[in-house]
Design a protein around this motif. Structure first.
Motif, short mmCIF file in Angstrom:
data_model
loop_
_atom_site.label_atom_id
_atom_site.label_comp_id
_atom_site.label_asym_id
_atom_site.label_seq_id
_atom_site.Cartn_x
_atom_site.Cartn_y
_atom_site.Cartn_z
N THR A 1 0.85 -1.18 0.00
CA THR A 1 0.00 0.00 0.00
C THR A 1 0.89 1.23 0.00
OG1 THR A 1 -1.70 -1.16 1.27
CG2 THR A 1 -1.85 1.23 1.20
N VAL A 2 0.68 2.10 -0.98
CA VAL A 2 1.43 3.35 -1.08
C VAL A 2 0.43 4.49 -0.90
CG1 VAL A 2 2.90 4.79 -2.54
CG2 VAL A 2 3.06 2.29 -2.69
N ARG A 3 0.62 5.30 0.15
CA ARG A 3 -0.23 6.46 0.40
C ARG A 3 0.59 7.71 0.11
NH1 ARG A 3 -4.49 4.17 3.01
NH2 ARG A 3 -4.03 2.32 4.24
N MET A 4 0.04 8.56 -0.74
CA MET A 4 0.78 9.74 -1.16
C MET A 4 0.01 11.00 -0.78
SD MET A 4 1.76 8.31 -4.90
CE MET A 4 0.06 7.84 -5.12
N ALA A 5 0.74 12.00 -0.40
CA ALA A 5 0.13 13.30 -0.13
C ALA A 5 -0.32 13.92 -1.44
CB ALA A 5 1.13 14.21 0.57
N ALA A 6 -1.25 14.84 -1.36
CA ALA A 6 -1.74 15.51 -2.55
C ALA A 6 -0.58 16.19 -3.28
CB ALA A 6 -2.80 16.53 -2.18
N GLY A 7 -0.55 16.08 -4.60
CA GLY A 7 0.48 16.73 -5.40
C GLY A 7 1.73 15.91 -5.62
N VAL A 8 1.86 14.76 -4.97
CA VAL A 8 3.04 13.91 -5.13
C VAL A 8 2.84 13.05 -6.38
CG1 VAL A 8 4.37 12.01 -4.14
CG2 VAL A 8 3.54 13.85 -2.68
N GLU A 9 3.86 12.97 -7.23
CA GLU A 9 3.79 12.15 -8.43
C GLU A 9 4.42 10.80 -8.17
OE1 GLU A 9 5.25 14.03 -11.93
OE2 GLU A 9 4.26 15.93 -11.45
N LEU A 10 3.87 9.77 -8.82
CA LEU A 10 4.37 8.41 -8.65
C LEU A 10 4.31 7.70 -9.99
CD1 LEU A 10 5.17 6.03 -6.74
CD2 LEU A 10 2.75 5.52 -6.61
N ASP A 11 5.39 7.01 -10.36
CA ASP A 11 5.41 6.21 -11.58
C ASP A 11 4.80 4.85 -11.23
OD1 ASP A 11 5.90 4.75 -13.86
OD2 ASP A 11 7.96 5.45 -14.08
N VAL A 12 3.50 4.74 -11.39
CA VAL A 12 2.77 3.54 -10.97
C VAL A 12 3.27 2.31 -11.73
CG1 VAL A 12 0.50 2.45 -10.83
CG2 VAL A 12 0.75 4.87 -10.28
N ALA A 13 3.56 2.44 -13.01
CA ALA A 13 4.03 1.31 -13.80
C ALA A 13 5.32 0.73 -13.22
CB ALA A 13 4.23 1.72 -15.25
N ARG A 14 6.24 1.58 -12.78
CA ARG A 14 7.50 1.09 -12.21
C ARG A 14 7.27 0.43 -10.85
NH1 ARG A 14 12.40 5.01 -12.63
NH2 ARG A 14 13.48 3.05 -12.28
N VAL A 15 6.35 0.97 -10.07
CA VAL A 15 6.03 0.38 -8.77
C VAL A 15 5.45 -1.02 -8.97
CG1 VAL A 15 4.57 0.55 -6.72
CG2 VAL A 15 5.76 2.57 -7.57
N VAL A 16 4.51 -1.14 -9.91
CA VAL A 16 3.89 -2.44 -10.20
C VAL A 16 4.94 -3.43 -10.69
CG1 VAL A 16 2.25 -3.66 -11.68
CG2 VAL A 16 1.60 -1.49 -10.61
N ALA A 17 5.81 -3.00 -11.61
CA ALA A 17 6.86 -3.89 -12.13
C ALA A 17 7.80 -4.35 -11.02
CB ALA A 17 7.64 -3.18 -13.23
N ALA A 18 8.19 -3.45 -10.14
CA ALA A 18 9.08 -3.82 -9.03
C ALA A 18 8.38 -4.78 -8.07
CB ALA A 18 9.53 -2.57 -8.28
N PHE A 19 7.11 -4.56 -7.81
CA PHE A 19 6.35 -5.44 -6.93
C PHE A 19 6.27 -6.85 -7.52
CE2 PHE A 19 2.26 -7.29 -5.53
CZ PHE A 19 2.45 -7.25 -4.17
N ARG A 20 6.06 -6.96 -8.82
CA ARG A 20 5.92 -8.26 -9.46
C ARG A 20 7.26 -8.98 -9.58
NH1 ARG A 20 1.18 -9.35 -11.24
NH2 ARG A 20 1.73 -10.75 -12.93
N ARG A 21 8.38 -8.25 -9.61
CA ARG A 21 9.72 -8.86 -9.74
C ARG A 21 10.29 -9.32 -8.41
NH1 ARG A 21 11.07 -4.49 -13.28
NH2 ARG A 21 11.94 -3.47 -11.48
N ARG A 22 9.74 -8.87 -7.29
CA ARG A 22 10.34 -9.15 -6.00
C ARG A 22 10.44 -10.64 -5.76
NH1 ARG A 22 5.46 -9.90 -5.27
NH2 ARG A 22 4.50 -10.83 -3.46
N GLU A 23 11.34 -11.01 -4.88
CA GLU A 23 11.50 -12.42 -4.48
C GLU A 23 10.32 -12.80 -3.61
OE1 GLU A 23 13.83 -14.69 -5.34
OE2 GLU A 23 14.61 -13.19 -6.72
N ALA A 24 9.65 -13.87 -3.95
CA ALA A 24 8.48 -14.31 -3.17
C ALA A 24 8.89 -15.16 -2.02
CB ALA A 24 7.52 -15.06 -4.07
#
Length: 135
Positions: free
Chosen positions: A112-135
């Motif tokens: 879960t990523v909670r961001m303050a208003a106005g903060v930018e996030l590269d969602v595609a990179r976050v999703v890719a990193a989450f899927r690549r992590r060691e399970a």
């Protein structure tokens, strides 16, 4: 409406299934399948019919799909049954003063990523990193 049969499975599926069944009958309990059997399954699944191959071999589809993706050096794509909800207002920029929330889950882990208003996030990179992590 009747289903139509897809292309034939790659040659060698029946033989590999027999080898996997033999391994299952003779293995010690709870031991992982040998790498050589997985490697053969990956080679067969690279024909583009990973689900059909996994079903014919009696192996876990997600495990086979992950190994195929690793073999080609890519990130596995979401399976058709995967659920992803992304609200445009949360990604592009919320008018809300409270910010945005991005939640990812694969059954074994949750992010879960909670961001303050106005903060930018590269969602595609976050999703890719989450899927690549060691399970």
């Amino acid at each position: 409406m009747a289903r139509t049969a897809g292309p034939a499975l790659p040659a060698g599926v029946k033989l590999l299934r027999k080898r996997i069944d033999y391994w299952r009958r003779t293995r010690d309990r709870r031991t992982p399948m040998p790498v050589d059997l997985w490697d053969e399954a990956v080679a067969l699944a690279r024909s583009g019919r990973a689900y059909a191959v996994a079903h014919a071999l009696g192996v876990n589809f997600e495990g086979l799909r992950r190994r195929v993706a690793e073999a080609v050096g890519g990130v596995p794509r979401a399976s058709p049954s995967a659920f992803v909800e992304l609200s445009g207002t949360e990604i592009i920029g919320s008018a809300s003063a409270s910010g945005a929330v991005v939640e990812l889950s694969d059954g074994a882990a949750r992010l879960t990523v909670r961001m303050a208003a106005g903060v930018e996030l590269d969602v595609a990179r976050v999703v890719a990193a989450f899927r690549r992590r060691e399970a």
